[in-house]
Design an enzyme around this catalytic site. Sequence first.
Site, mmCIF file in Angstrom:
data_model
loop_
_atom_site.group_PDB
_atom_site.id
_atom_site.type_symbol
_atom_site.label_atom_id
_atom_site.label_comp_id
_atom_site.label_asym_id
_atom_site.label_seq_id
_atom_site.Cartn_x
_atom_site.Cartn_y
_atom_site.Cartn_z
ATOM 1 N N HIS A 114 -28.790 -0.466 -12.870
ATOM 2 C CA HIS A 114 -27.791 0.353 -13.564
ATOM 3 C C HIS A 114 -26.531 -0.465 -13.827
ATOM 4 O O HIS A 114 -26.296 -1.497 -13.204
ATOM 5 C CB HIS A 114 -27.461 1.619 -12.758
ATOM 6 C CG HIS A 114 -26.933 1.344 -11.387
ATOM 7 N ND1 HIS A 114 -27.760 0.975 -10.332
ATOM 8 C CD2 HIS A 114 -25.685 1.378 -10.884
ATOM 9 C CE1 HIS A 114 -27.034 0.801 -9.251
ATOM 10 N NE2 HIS A 114 -25.759 1.032 -9.555
ATOM 11 N N CYS A 173 -14.438 -1.270 -7.618
ATOM 12 C CA CYS A 173 -15.720 -1.372 -8.308
ATOM 13 C C CYS A 173 -16.179 0.042 -8.630
ATOM 14 O O CYS A 173 -15.618 1.018 -8.129
ATOM 15 C CB CYS A 173 -16.751 -2.112 -7.473
ATOM 16 S SG CYS A 173 -17.033 -1.384 -5.867
ATOM 17 N N HIS A 206 -18.893 2.547 -11.548
ATOM 18 C CA HIS A 206 -19.879 2.696 -12.613
ATOM 19 C C HIS A 206 -19.232 3.397 -13.800
ATOM 20 O O HIS A 206 -18.567 4.416 -13.605
ATOM 21 C CB HIS A 206 -21.054 3.554 -12.129
ATOM 22 C CG HIS A 206 -21.644 3.073 -10.852
ATOM 23 N ND1 HIS A 206 -21.240 3.533 -9.617
ATOM 24 C CD2 HIS A 206 -22.609 2.150 -10.612
ATOM 25 C CE1 HIS A 206 -21.936 2.925 -8.679
ATOM 26 N NE2 HIS A 206 -22.770 2.074 -9.251
ATOM 27 N N GLU A 257 -28.370 -1.333 -3.931
ATOM 28 C CA GLU A 257 -27.564 -1.632 -5.114
ATOM 29 C C GLU A 257 -28.389 -2.576 -5.979
ATOM 30 O O GLU A 257 -28.806 -3.634 -5.506
ATOM 31 C CB GLU A 257 -26.234 -2.292 -4.743
ATOM 32 C CG GLU A 257 -25.171 -1.351 -4.256
ATOM 33 C CD GLU A 257 -24.574 -0.457 -5.324
ATOM 34 O OE1 GLU A 257 -25.156 -0.343 -6.437
ATOM 35 O OE2 GLU A 257 -23.543 0.159 -5.041
ATOM 36 N N GLU A 282 -27.621 -3.813 -9.627
ATOM 37 C CA GLU A 282 -26.617 -3.638 -10.667
ATOM 38 C C GLU A 282 -26.591 -4.764 -11.681
ATOM 39 O O GLU A 282 -26.773 -5.925 -11.340
ATOM 40 C CB GLU A 282 -25.220 -3.522 -10.039
ATOM 41 C CG GLU A 282 -25.077 -2.294 -9.172
ATOM 42 C CD GLU A 282 -23.674 -2.089 -8.652
ATOM 43 O OE1 GLU A 282 -23.327 -0.919 -8.415
ATOM 44 O OE2 GLU A 282 -22.923 -3.071 -8.462
#
Length: 177
Positions: A33, A68, A70, A113, A115
Site C-alpha cells: 500500500h 509518517c 498513508h 508493513e 509499503e
Amino acid sequence: MIDALEEVILVDREDNPLGTAPKLLTHQRGDLHRAFSVLIDDGAGKMLLQKRHPGKYHSGGLWTNACCGHPRPGEDTAAAAARRLEEEMGFSCPLTPLHSLVYRADVGSGLIEHEYVHIFTGCWDGDVRPDDEEAEAHCWRPLADIQADAARNPDRFTTWFRIYLERDLPNAANVDP
C-alpha cells in the site's frame, strides 16, 4: 488508536493504484500500500524524532522520523504528508520529495508493513507541538548519534526508520529543501 473504517490505497510495485482496503486488514494481510514518511532537520545538523505514543496499533513507544502515514483515497501524497506533519507534530514547512522505496517488515502483533513509501524532507527550526495522542515525546539529535544509537539499540526504533537509517539517510543528511 486505529480508525477501523480508515482506508489505504493498495498499489503495485510501480505505485499504480489497485483499489482500497481497510487499514488494519491491509496490515494483517501484508498488502502493498501507499505511504509516506517525513524527515525534518533543523538546518544545523539535527534531525527531529518522535517517540510514538504507546497506544498506537503498532510500534508504540518506539523512536522514529518526524511523521509518517498513508494518503487517503483520492488525496495527493505530498498533501497527505503535509497534513500529517501538522496533525502529528503541530507545525508545517515546505516539503521536498527525496525518493520512494518499497519495503516489507513484520512490526509485531501479527501486523506487516508492506509499503511503497514516498520520503519527503523539510527544514524547521521553530516550535514543535506534538499531538499527545500521536507522540509521547520528541527530540532533535545529530544524524550520526541517531545512527549509532540505532545500531546499538535497534529495539528502540521503528522498523521502517532503521531501514531509512541503513539505506537512505546517509544521503539525506542536511538536505535543504
